[in-house]
Design a protein around this motif. Sequence first.
Motif, mmCIF file in Angstrom:
data_model
loop_
_atom_site.group_PDB
_atom_site.id
_atom_site.type_symbol
_atom_site.label_atom_id
_atom_site.label_comp_id
_atom_site.label_asym_id
_atom_site.label_seq_id
_atom_site.Cartn_x
_atom_site.Cartn_y
_atom_site.Cartn_z
ATOM 1 N N VAL A 19 0.926 -1.273 -0.084
ATOM 2 C CA VAL A 19 -0.030 0.145 -0.241
ATOM 3 C C VAL A 19 0.740 1.282 -0.141
ATOM 4 O O VAL A 19 0.658 2.159 -0.761
ATOM 5 C CB VAL A 19 -0.996 0.007 1.170
ATOM 6 C CG1 VAL A 19 -1.762 1.284 1.074
ATOM 7 C CG2 VAL A 19 -1.841 -1.217 1.122
ATOM 8 N N ASP A 29 -5.501 9.222 0.877
ATOM 9 C CA ASP A 29 -6.800 9.076 0.365
ATOM 10 C C ASP A 29 -7.905 9.543 1.019
ATOM 11 O O ASP A 29 -8.801 10.278 0.642
ATOM 12 C CB ASP A 29 -7.168 7.572 0.210
ATOM 13 C CG ASP A 29 -6.066 6.819 -1.098
ATOM 14 O OD1 ASP A 29 -6.276 7.441 -2.062
ATOM 15 O OD2 ASP A 29 -5.408 6.070 -0.561
ATOM 16 N N ASN A 62 -8.286 -4.040 4.379
ATOM 17 C CA ASN A 62 -7.209 -4.286 3.727
ATOM 18 C C ASN A 62 -6.533 -2.858 3.027
ATOM 19 O O ASN A 62 -6.308 -2.538 2.168
ATOM 20 C CB ASN A 62 -7.429 -5.042 2.365
ATOM 21 C CG ASN A 62 -6.394 -5.121 1.335
ATOM 22 O OD1 ASN A 62 -6.439 -4.635 0.248
ATOM 23 N ND2 ASN A 62 -5.579 -5.889 1.755
ATOM 24 N N GLN A 63 -6.492 -1.718 4.171
ATOM 25 C CA GLN A 63 -5.995 -0.566 3.693
ATOM 26 C C GLN A 63 -5.022 -0.341 4.782
ATOM 27 O O GLN A 63 -4.796 -0.837 6.079
ATOM 28 C CB GLN A 63 -6.941 0.584 3.782
ATOM 29 C CG GLN A 63 -7.728 0.833 4.984
ATOM 30 C CD GLN A 63 -8.671 1.983 4.463
ATOM 31 O OE1 GLN A 63 -10.004 1.696 4.748
ATOM 32 N NE2 GLN A 63 -8.398 3.096 4.260
ATOM 33 N N PHE A 84 -11.628 1.370 -6.154
ATOM 34 C CA PHE A 84 -10.334 1.007 -5.247
ATOM 35 C C PHE A 84 -9.675 -0.398 -5.827
ATOM 36 O O PHE A 84 -10.384 -1.171 -6.704
ATOM 37 C CB PHE A 84 -10.812 0.801 -3.948
ATOM 38 C CG PHE A 84 -11.997 -0.305 -3.750
ATOM 39 C CD1 PHE A 84 -11.607 -1.704 -3.505
ATOM 40 C CD2 PHE A 84 -13.280 0.128 -3.704
ATOM 41 C CE1 PHE A 84 -12.821 -2.592 -3.595
ATOM 42 C CE2 PHE A 84 -14.553 -0.874 -3.616
ATOM 43 C CZ PHE A 84 -14.232 -2.261 -3.665
ATOM 44 N N THR A 111 -13.954 3.672 3.819
ATOM 45 C CA THR A 111 -13.193 2.787 4.011
ATOM 46 C C THR A 111 -12.937 1.777 2.935
ATOM 47 O O THR A 111 -13.878 1.306 2.207
ATOM 48 C CB THR A 111 -13.094 1.812 5.242
ATOM 49 O OG1 THR A 111 -14.424 0.885 5.478
ATOM 50 C CG2 THR A 111 -12.983 2.594 6.401
ATOM 51 N N ARG A 112 -11.731 1.615 1.952
ATOM 52 C CA ARG A 112 -11.630 0.989 0.847
ATOM 53 C C ARG A 112 -10.146 0.460 1.073
ATOM 54 O O ARG A 112 -9.242 0.989 1.280
ATOM 55 C CB ARG A 112 -11.786 2.012 -0.276
ATOM 56 C CG ARG A 112 -13.113 2.423 -0.739
ATOM 57 C CD ARG A 112 -13.156 3.298 -1.680
ATOM 58 N NE ARG A 112 -12.432 4.777 -0.990
ATOM 59 C CZ ARG A 112 -13.066 5.677 -0.711
ATOM 60 N NH1 ARG A 112 -14.497 5.669 -0.777
ATOM 61 N NH2 ARG A 112 -12.473 6.707 -0.138
ATOM 62 N N PRO A 113 -10.243 -0.801 0.258
ATOM 63 C CA PRO A 113 -8.948 -1.667 0.130
ATOM 64 C C PRO A 113 -7.896 -1.079 -0.455
ATOM 65 O O PRO A 113 -8.079 -0.209 -1.587
ATOM 66 C CB PRO A 113 -9.314 -2.742 -0.484
ATOM 67 C CG PRO A 113 -11.063 -3.082 -0.362
ATOM 68 C CD PRO A 113 -11.458 -1.493 -0.121
ATOM 69 N N GLY A 114 -6.708 -1.096 -0.276
ATOM 70 C CA GLY A 114 -5.483 -0.430 -0.954
ATOM 71 C C GLY A 114 -5.307 0.975 -0.844
ATOM 72 O O GLY A 114 -4.358 1.536 -1.410
ATOM 73 N N GLU A 115 -6.053 1.565 0.193
ATOM 74 C CA GLU A 115 -5.937 3.023 0.394
ATOM 75 C C GLU A 115 -5.083 3.475 1.410
ATOM 76 O O GLU A 115 -4.783 2.639 2.393
ATOM 77 C CB GLU A 115 -7.302 3.650 0.408
ATOM 78 C CG GLU A 115 -8.063 3.631 -0.957
ATOM 79 C CD GLU A 115 -9.085 4.634 -1.200
ATOM 80 O OE1 GLU A 115 -9.547 5.216 0.052
ATOM 81 O OE2 GLU A 115 -9.626 4.614 -2.046
ATOM 82 N N CYS A 132 -7.697 -8.855 1.572
ATOM 83 C CA CYS A 132 -9.215 -8.717 1.189
ATOM 84 C C CYS A 132 -9.481 -9.774 0.463
ATOM 85 O O CYS A 132 -8.852 -10.675 -0.165
ATOM 86 C CB CYS A 132 -8.968 -7.570 -0.055
ATOM 87 S SG CYS A 132 -10.445 -7.026 -0.881
#
Lengths: 461, 181
Positions: A12, A33, A161-162, A279, A141-145, A258
């Motif tokens: 990330v 983000d 997953n952030q 995302f 909230t979002r994965p990878g961010e 994730c």
Amino acid sequence: MILRPMTLTEKVLARASGKTHVQPGDNVWVNVDTLMTHDVCGPGTIGVFKREFGKDAKVWDRNKVVIIPDHYIFTADSMSNRNVDILRDFAREQGLPYFYDVIDDKDGHWTFDAARGPLARQYGSRYTGVCHTTLPWKGHTRPGEILFGTDSHTCMAGAFNQFATGIGNTDAGFILGTGKLLIKVPESMRFFLEGALPPGVMAKDVILHVIGEIGFDGATYKAMQWEGPGVHTMSMDDRMTIANMAIEAGGKNGIFPCDQKTLDYVRERVSENGTRSDFDPVELDREQSFSYDRVFDLSKLEPTVACHPDPGNRKLAKEMSHIGLDRAYIGSCTGGKTSDFLAFAEVVRGKTVKIDTFGVPATTKVVQELKDTVWNGQSVWQILESAGVRLTENASCAACLGGPVDTFGRLNQPMKCISATNRNFPGRMGNKESEVFLASPYTVAASALTGHITDPREFIS
Amino acid sequence: MAHTVTSPIYVVQDNIDTDQIIPAQYLTLVPTIAEEYEKLGSYALIGLPDALYPERFVEDGKTQTQYKIVIAGRNFGCGSSREHAPIALGAAGVEAVVAESFARIFFRNCVATGEIYPYDTPVRLSDVLKTGDVATLDFDHDTLTANGQTYSLKPLGEVRPVIDAGGIFNFARESGMIPSR
């Protein structure tokens, strides 16, 4: 050059800093983000932003700033009420779309009506409650961010997953102006979970067990990465409970892979709220490097308590029945979700608590869900009230961190309290001579029924 | 001229969390408002249990402490991310905390604000020194001298110039990372 594989946190951070590869110890500028702040640190953050960038400065991206008043809301303390007004003025001036105000009037002033008492609803249509529980609910909230927040439990969003971590006002003021922050890439520790939780044992017990294992500074400056088949058996609520308490081991962040559950949860909420939906999760590499790597068998865990005076002071609930209690408390980001209250209700249903028991739902949505969930013709809200739980509709952080003296549930004199919250240093819930014992909603409920620390399996078949 | 500070020291043990440094009830004070900044100083370390710390860090009615150096054990500043914690210490007149180890966010907030110097000590000074001892902290040589003994501290390294500059904004301006005013 052959680059070594990366951990989830490294991936990330690499992406956010525009690099193909980073390693622990690298200092990198990351693009942010989401920046979240609240009523306790927001006014100071705004103060830093204006002092440094000028009184007419604009935030770097108004769609990436989320302001959630949640700490000292339902109090007659005028300074606290003023601080919510400072947030409102700023949100209006900057045109911020994500300000979850306690009142609906954009030009109004917030005052708490103490005469109406602490239990009945005193908020408008936009108010949500505890920031960390609001963020996923409202699609932030979002994965990878990358998420930064002016609160140490910001790490809870690692469940999605952030990379998410807590920062101070000065760093937050810097982000408001630039959208960037210089951070050090942490080493990662892996906690590999196998098996499934046995009856009476909850995600809270997992994290209390692990903190007891590594010590409550055992993850200082490090990322806590959760993996293994045990992770996938867990709900998003469970993962949030675990990620939330990374900071109680000193961790910089906690992070989960994730999976389909993550995607379903996030997609539903971003679409419901119209927030960003593009995302990109980070996937697990096969050969990662960890500074610590251990397997935990969930099926071996038992109800666990972190005893006064720190979250690493681990004991089994069944060994602590000699500890008499004055109060039980369920609430907070960690322990005030709908699933936490349902677990609590399972135990106290049809019985009566023996000690003062306070319940503070994390969010206004939790309040609604407890009223809407009906078991045998009674709502869970009614079941809890009939059991003698003092429940408030005013969702907030409340007594988890003490706060002003009129805060609902605050420990205003020396006493022993068992709590579903996340922190138990001296004075955390108010009086500094008090003792706080951290446990799962099940264990708090069972202890509320007996008046001493109690293994909930005595009440759960 | 050598850059040193000589002062009575205040000694605390392990795991002093942010609630003991500045209890949550005082977080209504906004650090960027001058009079509230000063008030935060008056409450520094007021959350320490009286039984363990009978000596008050800041005397009643005062905003400044006589102890410009705090000596601590492990994990100083654990808990919340509240920047009020290093600010309360800095506002009370503290120049440095010398600890066996620091919690991450507290350490970072010391640097970001430039309020205090967070020194790591390889020797567990909280066991050998006591509150009221007089010590000299030498910032040029990274040493602490007390009771006739000189202890080497871990140099602050890359964070030192940031604190010297008075925090990340001043540092970022001095080094051209953000435009100067």
